[in-house]
Design a protein around this motif. Structure first.
Motif, mmCIF file in Angstrom:
data_model
loop_
_atom_site.group_PDB
_atom_site.id
_atom_site.type_symbol
_atom_site.label_atom_id
_atom_site.label_comp_id
_atom_site.label_asym_id
_atom_site.label_seq_id
_atom_site.Cartn_x
_atom_site.Cartn_y
_atom_site.Cartn_z
ATOM 1 N N THR A 118 0.855 -1.186 0.000
ATOM 2 C CA THR A 118 0.000 0.000 0.000
ATOM 3 C C THR A 118 0.892 1.238 0.000
ATOM 4 O O THR A 118 1.696 1.428 0.920
ATOM 5 C CB THR A 118 -0.908 0.024 1.255
ATOM 6 N N ASN B 13 2.009 5.038 0.519
ATOM 7 C CA ASN B 13 1.762 5.797 1.751
ATOM 8 C C ASN B 13 2.172 7.258 1.579
ATOM 9 O O ASN B 13 3.097 7.564 0.836
ATOM 10 C CB ASN B 13 2.602 5.172 2.872
ATOM 11 N N ASP C 204 -4.343 4.875 -1.774
ATOM 12 C CA ASP C 204 -5.770 4.553 -1.851
ATOM 13 C C ASP C 204 -6.591 4.983 -0.639
ATOM 14 O O ASP C 204 -7.732 4.584 -0.494
ATOM 15 C CB ASP C 204 -5.922 3.035 -2.055
ATOM 16 N N ARG D 190 1.008 -5.040 -4.613
ATOM 17 C CA ARG D 190 -0.458 -5.021 -4.722
ATOM 18 C C ARG D 190 -0.791 -5.540 -6.129
ATOM 19 O O ARG D 190 -1.647 -6.414 -6.285
ATOM 20 C CB ARG D 190 -0.953 -3.586 -4.525
ATOM 21 N N HIS E 171 -7.418 -1.019 5.306
ATOM 22 C CA HIS E 171 -6.376 -2.015 5.597
ATOM 23 C C HIS E 171 -5.503 -1.592 6.775
ATOM 24 O O HIS E 171 -4.398 -2.087 6.956
ATOM 25 C CB HIS E 171 -5.516 -2.275 4.363
#
Ligand code: FAD
Ligand code: N01
Length: 542
Positions: free
Chosen positions: A217, A219, A329, A358, A499
């Motif tokens: 993910t 950041n 996201d 991902r 998440h």
């Protein structure tokens, strides 16, 4: 049915209070209960020394992101005045020196047993005592059991198939070897781009032959702008301890700065951009305080998110890498917002590459390295910067059983349920410092810790002054508090980071419940004080 009394061996040590953990929380709790209330107290600690987080997290680049003059105890103004921090954000060894100084100054070590993990803690209703057993089989019994086990103390090593076959060395950042790791000339892989990965990546990149970052993910991060503290700033701190303390208690997140009252949504675009630029230059968590509405209004948040994405594209020279890094996201600060020293700049080095796991997930670890769906990455060392089984994790790993032998794991099967983050129904005289349901990790933690420890101390003093032996919350008070915790979270954008470890989403199988109380430390402090002033409303005292 009442549970059978626990068998008590002749070796059992009887105490007024037993504290688990010797980090910021356990140390102050010991001082309060032993020196202010005069209780017999023992602290048990798995580690070989004090420090908690700072004992375990010795990875390259480890430092705090709270500013030093507020990442410390404030209960003693002399202590505040006499300790001199060297940097805006001290590194791990300096925080360890500070905590050891506190231990020596208040003579705490004599009541701490190190290398001692608590394996179980069972409540004996007939005796109204907690029976605590260590991994080595030692036994203790105490009227009050206080867990100071930390919110981020259980390393989360992902169960990736093949890890045991890896021919190189691997490490989790939260269990870092005390003699360090030599990366020179090595092909290193790091999994994770949370606060830890973002701190470690630039430093590991300086010596590794090659560093491959496995990002699941993307950041946000804002420059920390760490600097050595000037003599003038240190003097200002010494002369303004009371004011600093007041400020940390006047803001929802316990930091030594106030959140602006301006709204991003109502600020003209040009002016807003200038304010973000100034905050970016100033650096640190203050960026989040640029506007009042960043955490509650998605459109306002989008302006901060767009600003940071723009900075990423400006800093990172390779457009494909920049695109992967900026493909974030979740709203800005919906996950704990990292701050960094040269993080995005690291990707301009020839020896750093980014792999998007991902898009092409990690499939397994082979003897040679990491295999994703798209290919193999040969490595000598893997660093897991994969975070923690946070908040309730350390509590659930301790085999805590309450009335009728009910395990905490059963009471919390669907997620943590307690009153004020402090006590669980059916578990009398158990207090959880910075437990789930309290502001804890959403706050500059020493501020949250001091409030909890002092509340628990006052509560125990209240019981003893009245000859009362037991306190536990009413189930209906727990129900109401769980609703309040959910309402507070839902009034913010925090649950949109689906998440996040705030929700337990980083540990497969963990119930997804927003764990910390997001109503802010000021409001929380007032609620706790009010409950106490009303004779511990919502609790049963007997
Ligand atoms: P901890 O420091 O986690 O101590 C808990 C102790 O309990 C540990 O030593 C553990 O070994 C022990 N323990 C747990 N289970 C058992 C058991 N069963 N038996 C015996 N002992 C046990 N917060 C901020 O506010 N600002 C920051 O800048 C900041 N930086 C951080 C950086 C890192 C790398 C990490 C991981 C966290 C950071 N935090 C920060 C959060 C940090 O955890 C808190 O600030 C604070 O150190 C917590 O103190 P504590 O005593 O509550 O818990
Ligand atoms: O842990 P994290 P952390 N495969 O959980 C990834 C405090 N702290 O140690 O987001 C691939 O935030 C995971 O990806 P995803 C602070 O409170 C403070 O960095 O789950 N990737 C994520 O990128 C902080 O929030 C400071 O998709 C996997 C990363 O690993 C908290 O500690 C410094 C994976 C974990 O990020 C925890 O931070 C450091 C898998 N199987 C820490 N599993 C400062 O104050 C996980 N990830 C400066």
């Amino acid at each position: 049915m009442t549970s059978a009394p626990e068998a008590k061996s002749s070796q059992t040590r009887d105490l007024d209070a037993l504290i688990v953990g010797a980090g910021f929380s356990g140390l102050y709790q010991l001082l309060c209960l032993r020196d202010r209330l005069g209780l017999s107290v023992q602290v048990l600690e798995t580690a070989g020394g004090v420090g908690g987080t700072w004992y375990w997290n010795r990875y390259p680049g480890a430092r705090c992101d709270s500013e030093s003059h507020a990442y410390c105890y404030s209960f003693d103004e002399d202590l505040m005045r006499e300790w001199q921090w060297s940097e805006r954000y001290p590194q791990q060894p300096e925080i360890m020196r500070y905590l050891n100084h506190v231990v020596d100054r208040f003579d705490l070590k004599r009541d701490i047993r190190f290398n001692t993990r608590v394996a179980s803690a069972h409540y004996d209703e007939a005796a109204n005592r907690w029976h605590v057993r260590t991994e080595a089989g030692e036994e203790f019994s105490a009227t009050f059991l206080i867990t100071a086990v930390g919110c981020l103390s259980t390393a989360n090593v992902p169960k990736i198939p093949g890890l045991e076959s890896f021919a190189g060395d691997w490490y989790h950042t939260g269990q870092w070897p005390h003699d360090g790791v030599d990366f020179s000339g090595k092909r290193v892989g790091i999994v994770g781009t949370g606060s830890t990965g973002i701190q470690a990546i630039p430093v590991i990149a300086e010596t590794a032959a090659h560093l491959t970052v496995f990002q699941r993910t993307a950041n946000y991060s804002v420059p920390a702008r760490n600097v050595p503290l000037t003599a003038e700033f240190r003097r200002w701190v010494r002369e303004n301890t009371a004011e600093i303390r007041r400020t940390t208690r006047a803001t929802p997140n316990g930091h030594p700065f106030l959140i602006s009252e301006r709204l991003a949504r109502e600020t003209p675009a040009g002016e807003r951009q200038a304010l973000y630029e100034a905050a970016w230059e100033k650096g640190g968590l203050q960026f989040r305080a640029t506007f009042q509405d960043l955490l509650v209004d998605k459109e306002a948040n989008d302006t901060a998110a767009a600003f940071i994405r723009g900075k990423i594209r400006e800093i990172v020279k390779d457009p494909a890498t920049a695109a992967k890094l900026a493909d974030i996201d979740h709203p800005y600060a919906a996950k704990r917002p990292p701050i960094d020293t040269g993080y995005f700049e690291s990707y301009n080095r020839g020896n750093v590459s980014l792999v998007d796991v991902r898009a092409a997930p990690i499939e397994r670890i082979t003897p040679e390295g990491i295999r994703t769906r798209e290919g193999d990455y040969p490595l000598d060392i893997i660093v897991f910067a994969t975070g923690f089984d946070a908040m309730n994790g350390p509590l659930l790993r301790m085999d805590i059983r309450g009335r009728n032998g009910v395990p905490l794991a059963e009471a919390w099967e669907a997620g943590p349920r307690n009153y004020l983050g402090l006590q669980v129904a059916g578990f009398p005289n158990l207090f959880t410092v910075t437990g789930p349901g309290s502001p804890s990790v959403l706050c500059n933690m020493p501020v949250a810790i001091e409030q909890h420890v002092e509340w628990i101390t006052d509560c125990i003093a209240h019981l003893r002054a009245r000859g009362l032996k037991r306190i536990e919350p009413k189930p209906e008070a727990v129900d109401r508090w769980v609703d309040q915790v959910n309402e507070a979270a839902n009034a913010t954008l925090l649950p949109l980071a689906t998440h996040s470890w705030y929700l337990g989403a980083n540990v497969p199988g963990k119930p997804r419940v927003f764990m910390p109380y997001a109503g802010g430390m000021v409001q929380y402090r007032a609620i706790c004080a009010d409950v106490a002033a009303r004779g511990y409303e919502g609790f049963v005292l007997s």
